[in-house]
Design a protein around this motif. Structure first.
Motif, short mmCIF file in Angstrom:
data_model
loop_
_atom_site.label_atom_id
_atom_site.label_comp_id
_atom_site.label_asym_id
_atom_site.label_seq_id
_atom_site.Cartn_x
_atom_site.Cartn_y
_atom_site.Cartn_z
N PHE A 300 0.86 -1.19 0.00
CA PHE A 300 0.00 0.00 0.00
C PHE A 300 0.89 1.23 0.00
N THR A 301 0.64 2.17 -0.90
CA THR A 301 1.40 3.41 -0.96
C THR A 301 0.60 4.46 -1.70
N GLY A 302 0.83 5.72 -1.37
CA GLY A 302 0.12 6.79 -2.05
C GLY A 302 -1.38 6.74 -1.86
N GLY A 303 -1.81 6.15 -0.77
CA GLY A 303 -3.23 6.09 -0.48
C GLY A 303 -3.98 5.01 -1.22
N ALA A 304 -3.26 4.06 -1.84
CA ALA A 304 -3.94 3.03 -2.63
C ALA A 304 -3.15 1.72 -2.56
N PRO A 305 -3.83 0.60 -2.80
CA PRO A 305 -3.12 -0.68 -2.84
C PRO A 305 -2.12 -0.72 -4.00
N PHE A 306 -1.01 -1.40 -3.76
CA PHE A 306 -0.06 -1.72 -4.81
C PHE A 306 -0.05 -3.24 -4.90
N TYR A 307 -0.60 -3.78 -5.98
CA TYR A 307 -0.91 -5.21 -6.05
C TYR A 307 0.35 -6.03 -6.36
N ILE A 308 1.11 -6.25 -5.30
CA ILE A 308 2.35 -7.00 -5.40
C ILE A 308 2.52 -7.81 -4.12
N SER A 309 3.15 -8.96 -4.24
CA SER A 309 3.56 -9.71 -3.07
C SER A 309 4.92 -10.32 -3.36
N SER A 310 5.48 -11.04 -2.40
CA SER A 310 6.85 -11.50 -2.54
C SER A 310 7.08 -12.77 -1.76
N PRO A 356 8.69 -17.29 -7.39
CA PRO A 356 9.61 -16.21 -7.71
C PRO A 356 9.79 -15.25 -6.54
N GLU A 357 10.74 -14.34 -6.70
CA GLU A 357 11.02 -13.35 -5.67
C GLU A 357 9.84 -12.39 -5.47
N PHE A 358 9.24 -11.91 -6.56
CA PHE A 358 8.06 -11.03 -6.49
C PHE A 358 7.03 -11.50 -7.51
N PHE A 359 5.76 -11.28 -7.18
CA PHE A 359 4.70 -11.61 -8.12
C PHE A 359 3.56 -10.62 -7.96
N THR A 360 2.68 -10.58 -8.95
CA THR A 360 1.58 -9.62 -8.96
C THR A 360 0.33 -10.30 -9.50
N SER A 368 -5.37 -3.82 -10.99
CA SER A 368 -4.00 -4.30 -10.95
C SER A 368 -3.07 -3.10 -10.99
N SER A 369 -1.83 -3.32 -10.62
CA SER A 369 -0.85 -2.23 -10.62
C SER A 369 0.08 -2.28 -11.81
N LEU A 370 0.06 -3.40 -12.53
CA LEU A 370 0.85 -3.55 -13.74
C LEU A 370 -0.05 -4.03 -14.86
N THR A 371 0.29 -3.67 -16.09
CA THR A 371 -0.43 -4.19 -17.25
C THR A 371 0.28 -5.43 -17.75
N PRO A 372 -0.37 -6.58 -17.71
CA PRO A 372 0.32 -7.81 -18.11
C PRO A 372 0.54 -7.88 -19.62
N SER A 373 1.67 -8.46 -20.00
CA SER A 373 1.87 -8.78 -21.42
C SER A 373 0.96 -9.96 -21.78
N SER A 374 0.94 -10.31 -23.03
CA SER A 374 0.09 -11.45 -23.43
C SER A 374 0.57 -12.73 -22.76
N GLU A 382 -3.98 -19.07 -15.92
CA GLU A 382 -3.81 -20.45 -15.46
C GLU A 382 -3.52 -20.54 -13.97
N HIS A 383 -2.79 -19.53 -13.41
CA HIS A 383 -2.25 -19.69 -12.06
C HIS A 383 -2.71 -18.65 -11.04
N GLY A 384 -3.36 -17.57 -11.47
CA GLY A 384 -3.85 -16.58 -10.52
C GLY A 384 -2.80 -15.60 -10.04
N PHE A 385 -1.65 -15.55 -10.70
CA PHE A 385 -0.60 -14.55 -10.47
C PHE A 385 0.31 -14.57 -11.68
N TRP A 386 1.11 -13.53 -11.83
CA TRP A 386 2.22 -13.62 -12.78
C TRP A 386 3.45 -13.00 -12.14
#
Length: 497
Positions: A300-310, A356-360, A368-374, A382-386
């Motif tokens: 969470f930063t800037g008053g909003a969620p940042f959709y990342i975990s590690s 992995p070390e980080f995922f979103t 979401s906080s990132l735009t996924p590639s194809s 398939e997995h509920g994270f990338w």
């Protein structure tokens, strides 16, 4: 049965067992021996190629001195050897470290010449204290050695209650280095410093560690009761507004609960602070993925969620399970189980069996906080994270197996046992290096190369949690011990508050 009562705003918890009575599978002993074999291979390679140094460089068959050259792998592995019954190795290890000079950094690498209070506390001090307890509290030389180290670490507090993390050991007295720190570095001292106070009779260590945590608690927070990750030691004020259960915040939150556990909640401030951070997390950080309905805690930063975990954040499942048990809080406990399952899913979703070390991810509302590639989107569907861009590594970290261990010990659900079996198979299949074991550059591509540093936590944590998952439940029972953040177990009193 545990019961929770609120008196004058304080949390009071009555006695109850943390671990149930469970009959472990007949195959457990065989898997435990496999873990011992992995440890002996790893440690044997360290002795062959890196003896006298901190870590084995398993690809180049050399060494890495990332922890001041004080033989971090040996100190971190002492209690692992004890638990595994490797008495000959243990006796040899004591001989290797008996004359370690903790008054000077021994590395010639300028990047590692300064001393990390955090790392030395959890590895050197933590390993010595646990070993001292596990071996009958007779080896007072271990306490003498780490008291010398801790006395020099204490110079980090020269500017006030919030310590610097970096201390220059090349000067007399040591010099604290100026710069920002984080709450994990500040708040991950209470278990070790308080225990050292018990064995030395010098209460200064406990006071320093407790006052540092309370200084963090006294600052304004971006979310109710949840401190910002960054902190400025000279002023004790927050640096930024980043909120996370991941690295930089992780073991501050972990130790709030565990310090209450190891002191039998003598000062309710710490347990109450943990509970408030958890309540805030449920309100602001808890979310589910739009695919798979996996449960995550966002940053969470800037008053909003940042959709990342590690990977580092994945200790939280075990931490919430322990807290849920101690507080008899089914809501916290059940969320903890879901957090464990989501982190384990990152392991089950890769060809190597490691996350992995980080995922979103994309949450249930499509945010979401990132735009996924194809390719990312196909993996997500398939997995509920990338995997977060550039964060495909696996560094031999323990956190997913740590939380899985807590889930197994607290539920007896065989799926957690089987998770450990799968992880052990991945260790032996994908991590074996030219010497010892090495992390992976890309968990989705085992041919992408290996990381040339077998950090000491591989023996201290990753293998220990695997070994204890395959051990009888009375071996380091959670009703009798509490683990520091480096998986060094300390004696803990019966929980009666």
């Amino acid at each position: 049965m545990l019961r929770v009562i609120f008196l004058s705003g304080l949390l009071v918890v009555t006695r109850g067992a943390i671990q149930p009575s469970v009959t472990i599978p007949d195959t457990a002993a065989g898997y435990a021996q496999q873990v011992v074999d992995v440890f002996q291979t790893a440690y044997g390679a360290y002795l062959q190629y890196a003896k006298g140094h901190d870590d084995l460089a398993p690809v180049s068959k050399s060494f890495v001195d990332g922890r001041n050259g004080w033989q971090a792998t040996v100190w971190d592995a002492l209690d692992t050897m004890q638990l595994m019954g490797l008495d000959t190795l243990y006796d040899q290890a004591l001989g290797l470290i008996t004359n370690v000079n903790f008054t000077r950094s021994l590395t010639s690498d300028a990047a590692y010449r300064n001393h990390s209070v955090f790392e030395s506390n959890i590895r050197y001090l933590g390993g010595a204290l646990s070993t001292f307890e596990l071996t009958g509290k007779t080896n007072t030389h271990l306490i003498d050695q780490v008291t010398v180290l801790t006395d020099r670490m204490a110079y980090a507090f020269d500017a006030g209650p919030v310590p610097f993390n970096e201390v220059d050991f090349s000067t007399d007295p040591p010099t604290a280095q100026f710069g920002t720190s984080n709450i994990a570095q500040v708040g991950t001292l209470t278990l070790e410093f308080s225990r050292l106070s018990v064995y030395t009779g010098n209460d200064t260590y406990r006071q320093l560690a407790e006052n540092a945590v309370k200084a963090v608690m006294g600052q304004p927070t971006p979310l109710p009761g949840f401190p910002a990750q960054g902190i400025d030691p000279p002023t004790g004020t927050p640096d930024g507004d980043y909120v996370s259960w991941g690295g930089g915040s992780d073991s501050y939150l972990e130790y709030l609960l565990k310090y209450a556990r190891i002191t039998n909640n003598a000062d309710p401030t710490f347990l109450n602070a943990w509970k408030q951070a958890v309540d805030t997390s449920i309100q602001y950080l808890l979310t589910q993925s739009s695919v798979g309905n996996w449960t995550y805690l966002t940053d969470f930063t800037g008053g909003a969620p940042f959709y990342i975990s590690s990977h580092l954040a994945c200790f939280h499942g075990g931490n919430w399970l322990l807290g849920g048990k101690l507080l008899n809080n089914d809501t916290i406990f059940n969320i903890g189980l879901k957090l464990v399952d989501a982190c384990t899913n990152t392991y089950h979703s890769t060809p190597t069996g490691f996350g992995p070390e980080f995922f979103t991810f994309i949450n249930v509302n499509g945010a979401s906080s990132l735009t996924p590639s194809s390719d990312d989107l196909a993996f997500y569907d398939e997995h509920g994270f990338w995997i977060f861009p550039g964060e495909t590594d696996y560094f031999l970290r323990p956190e997913v197996l740590e939380s899985n261990f807590y889930a197994w010990r607290m539920t007896g659900d065989v799926k957690y046992f089987n998770n450990a079996v799968a992880a052990l198979d991945s260790v032996t299949t994908y991590l074996k290096a030219n010497a010892g074991y090495a992390g992976l550059n890309d968990v989705t591509n085992p041919s992408a190369g290996m990381i040339d540093d077998m950090e000491s936590f591989f023996s201290a944590e990753t293998l220990k949690y695997l070994y204890l998952t395959f051990s009888p439940f009375d071996k380091i029972s959670l009703d009798e011990y509490v683990f520091n953040t480096e998986a060094h177990p300390y004696e803990a009193p019966v929980w009666t508050h």
